[in-house]
Design an enzyme around this catalytic site. Structure first.
Site, PDB file in Angstrom:
ATOM      1  N   HIS A 105       4.358   8.897  -3.043  1.00 13.01           N
ATOM      2  CA  HIS A 105       3.156   8.236  -2.526  1.00 13.01           C
ATOM      3  C   HIS A 105       3.215   6.774  -2.971  1.00 13.01           C
ATOM      4  O   HIS A 105       3.797   6.465  -4.015  1.00 13.01           O
ATOM      5  CB  HIS A 105       1.938   8.925  -3.136  1.00 13.01           C
ATOM      6  N   ASP A 117       3.405  12.690 -11.205  1.00 13.94           N
ATOM      7  CA  ASP A 117       2.247  12.407 -10.374  1.00 13.94           C
ATOM      8  C   ASP A 117       1.685  13.754  -9.921  1.00 13.94           C
ATOM      9  O   ASP A 117       2.232  14.397  -9.023  1.00 13.94           O
ATOM     10  CB  ASP A 117       2.672  11.552  -9.174  1.00 13.94           C
ATOM     11  N   GLN A 146      -1.429  16.073  -6.315  1.00 17.51           N
ATOM     12  CA  GLN A 146      -1.495  17.214  -5.393  1.00 17.51           C
ATOM     13  C   GLN A 146      -1.176  18.549  -6.067  1.00 17.51           C
ATOM     14  O   GLN A 146      -1.236  19.585  -5.409  1.00 17.51           O
ATOM     15  CB  GLN A 146      -0.522  16.998  -4.219  1.00 17.51           C
ATOM     16  N   LYS A 187      -9.719  15.319  -5.585  1.00 17.95           N
ATOM     17  CA  LYS A 187      -8.868  16.264  -4.852  1.00 17.95           C
ATOM     18  C   LYS A 187      -8.996  17.669  -5.430  1.00 17.95           C
ATOM     19  O   LYS A 187      -8.319  18.595  -4.982  1.00 17.95           O
ATOM     20  CB  LYS A 187      -7.408  15.820  -4.912  1.00 17.95           C
ATOM     21  N   CYS A 197       0.300   7.382   3.263  1.00 22.97           N
ATOM     22  CA  CYS A 197       0.628   6.499   2.132  1.00 22.97           C
ATOM     23  C   CYS A 197       2.024   6.823   1.586  1.00 22.97           C
ATOM     24  O   CYS A 197       2.257   6.818   0.368  1.00 22.97           O
ATOM     25  CB  CYS A 197      -0.408   6.594   1.017  1.00 22.97           C
TER      26      CYS A 197
HETATM   27  N1  C6P Z   1      -3.188  10.979  -1.504  1.00 24.28           N
HETATM   28  C1  C6P Z   1      -3.595  11.712   0.781  1.00 24.28           C
HETATM   29  O1  C6P Z   1      -4.267  11.787   1.815  1.00 24.28           O
HETATM   30  P1  C6P Z   1      -5.963   8.439  -5.621  1.00 24.28           P
HETATM   31  O2  C6P Z   1      -6.144   7.647  -4.370  1.00 24.28           O
HETATM   32  O3  C6P Z   1      -5.744   7.573  -6.847  1.00 24.28           O
HETATM   33  O4  C6P Z   1      -7.000   9.491  -5.816  1.00 24.28           O
HETATM   34  O5  C6P Z   1      -4.602   9.285  -5.407  1.00 24.28           O
HETATM   35  C2  C6P Z   1      -3.424   8.632  -5.076  1.00 24.28           C
HETATM   36  C3  C6P Z   1      -2.339   9.620  -4.822  1.00 24.28           C
HETATM   37  C4  C6P Z   1      -1.250   9.649  -5.678  1.00 24.28           C
HETATM   38  N2  C6P Z   1      -0.267  10.543  -5.516  1.00 24.28           N
HETATM   39  C5  C6P Z   1      -0.300  11.468  -4.545  1.00 24.28           C
HETATM   40  C6  C6P Z   1       0.802  12.467  -4.443  1.00 24.28           C
HETATM   41  C7  C6P Z   1      -1.372  11.494  -3.656  1.00 24.28           C
HETATM   42  O6  C6P Z   1      -1.405  12.419  -2.706  1.00 24.28           O
HETATM   43  C8  C6P Z   1      -2.405  10.540  -3.775  1.00 24.28           C
HETATM   44  C9  C6P Z   1      -3.526  10.489  -2.773  1.00 24.28           C
HETATM   45  C10 C6P Z   1      -4.188  11.053  -0.436  1.00 24.28           C
HETATM   46  O7  C6P Z   1      -2.465  12.169   0.721  1.00 24.28           O
HETATM   47  C11 C6P Z   1      -4.790   9.736  -0.093  1.00 24.28           C
HETATM   48  S1  C6P Z   1      -3.597   8.573   0.460  1.00 24.28           S
END
Ligand code: C6P
Length: 417
Positions: A131, A208, A211, A234, A374
């Site tokens: 991401h 990370d 997910q 999430k 992203c």
């Molecule tokens: N992915 C998706 O629709 P934040 O925005 O800080 O809560 O999370 C960022 C982020 C980092 N790593 C991974 C693997 C992610 O999936 C995400 C967020 C969302 O897939 C929003 S782009």
């Protein structure tokens, strides 16, 4: 045609749905089918109540006041840290730093650990599956320090290709930062194995977990990593709230990320000393209500059982993949073995633009995400501009899958496929 009768029920999703007020609505004249859980999940009544109760009864600043409300707010704030730590098997709650989410957690490590530890010629190992939150901070750091970024590739099933890991891991590798579960594919990566091999060359490992925290029964210490980043929104928690777990020794050796109130021990005009963990990394008034609500979310998920949530998502995934396999123009990305994937289905339908697909489904009350998720370098690596993505959570049902498949059928007709 629905095949629902053949599906073994792991969770009573209908009962769970009653906990989520937002799911009780119609969108564009149809009952809402929410399949955009990888972007953000919905919140159960327990979380909404915790948020309201905090503001109605306990609201005050933390760690500062001697008055009753401040003491209560501080207790609720720290109790929540304990609940989230317990969910992830973190014994030392001071190792859990509140952040705004996974993005801020990764940036914290990049700027605090990275600036202190990386020099020109050092290497950071990432993957093409990351991401942007696990790419851009390292690009910025590499520009600042002269460190080099290296990348693991993917194979033809969009799994990490570890065949050249031994060549990529050298004494120059100072950090390995890898996504646990890909948001754009659902691929579950073998982070424990990668961490062990990275440690063998002395590298620090960040996972990370944006997910994985919501969907896998994650026990952070057993992943073998040094840092774990996650987002509260999430996993049934509020937006603007998440966390970073780090090993105490590493965190204690790191300079602060942000300076301000609450992160200090002693301040002179020219210099300061810093508070112990976790406050050292929590400058300024934190998202207190967010922490309290995330604590409620952790309790809610623990109460349902994360093994049951995973089993439920796997059941939905298998059902959806089987039903979608009947659509000839559909390409599904990600590993073929369901054990290697989470409840994310990333797909394209012929040459229909995923945004058009998303719009057609939305007209029927079905929420999916369409775009590059992203993960632009990953899309380019896969040779597509974007994909459509359906992602499940504990409140989704086989009926939701049927609605998705019916919607895709209508899209096929509309586009003359
Ligand atoms: N992915 C998706 O629709 P934040 O925005 O800080 O809560 O999370 C960022 C982020 C980092 N790593 C991974 C693997 C992610 O999936 C995400 C967020 C969302 O897939 C929003 S782009």
């Amino acid at each position: 045609m629905s095949l629902i009768a053949e599906i073994p029920a792991v969770l009573d999703a209908e009962l769970i749905r009653a906990d989520f007020p937002i799911l009780q609505q119609e969108v564009n004249g149809h009952p809402l089918v929410y399949l955009d859980n990888a972007a953000s999940t919905q919140k159960p009544r327990a979380v909404l109540d915790a948020l309201a109760a905090y503001y109605e009864h306990d609201n005050a600043n933390v760690h500062r006041g001697v008055h009753t409300l401040s003491v209560r707010a501080t207790e609720a704030f720290e109790l929540a840290r304990g609940k989230v730590a317990a969910l992830f098997g973190i014994a030392d709650t001071a190792e859990l730093i509140w952040t705004r989410g996974a993005t801020e957690a990764i940036n914290l490590v990049a700027w605090s650990w990275g600036l202190a530890n990386l020099r020109a010629g050092d290497e950071v190992l990432l993957s093409v599956m990351e991401h942007h939150s696990n790419l851009v901070p390292w690009q910025l750091l590499a520009q600042r320090t002269g460190a080099k970024l290296r990348f693991l590739d993917i194979d033809d099933q969009q799994r990490l290709d570890l065949s050249n890991l031994d060549e990529l891991l050298t004494e120059r590798t100072k950090l390995v930062s890898i996504v646990h579960v890909s948001n754009a594919l659902g691929t579950i990566n073998p982070v424990r194995e990668i961490a062990a091999r990275a440690h063998a060359v002395g590298a620090v490992v960040l996972v990370d977990g944006a997910q994985s925290a919501p969907h896998l029964p994650v026990d952070v210490p057993s992943l073998g990593c040094d840092f774990y980043a996650f987002s509260g929104h999430k996993m049934c928690g509020p937006t603007g709230m998440g966390g970073l777990w780090g090993r105490r020794a590493l965190l204690e050796a790191m300079p602060p990320f942000h300076g301000g109130g609450d992160m200090i021990e002693w301040v002179e005009l020219e210099h300061s000393t810093y508070a112990p963990l976790p406050n050292r990394f929590e400058a300024g008034t934190p998202h207190i209500a967010g922490a309290v609500a995330l604590g409620a979310a952790a309790e809610y998920l623990a109460g349902i059982g994360r093994d049951a949530i995973l089993a439920h998502e796997r059941t939905l995934l298998a059902y959806a993949l089987e039903r979608m396999s009947g659509i000839p123009e559909l390409t599904v990305f990600g590993p073929r073995d369901p054990a290697e994937r989470s409840g994310v289905i990333s797909f394209t339908l012929g040459d229909v633009h995923p945004h058009d697909l998303g719009t057609i489904l939305d007209a029927e009350g079905i929420a999916i995400r369409a775009g590059h998720h992203c993960a632009q370098p990953l899309m380019r690596r896969m040779g597509v501009g974007s994909t459509a993505r359906a992602s499940f959570y504990l409140y989704n049902t086989p009926q939701d899958v049927d609605r998705l498949v019916e919607g895709l059928g209508r899209a096929r007709k509309l586009f003359g496929l």
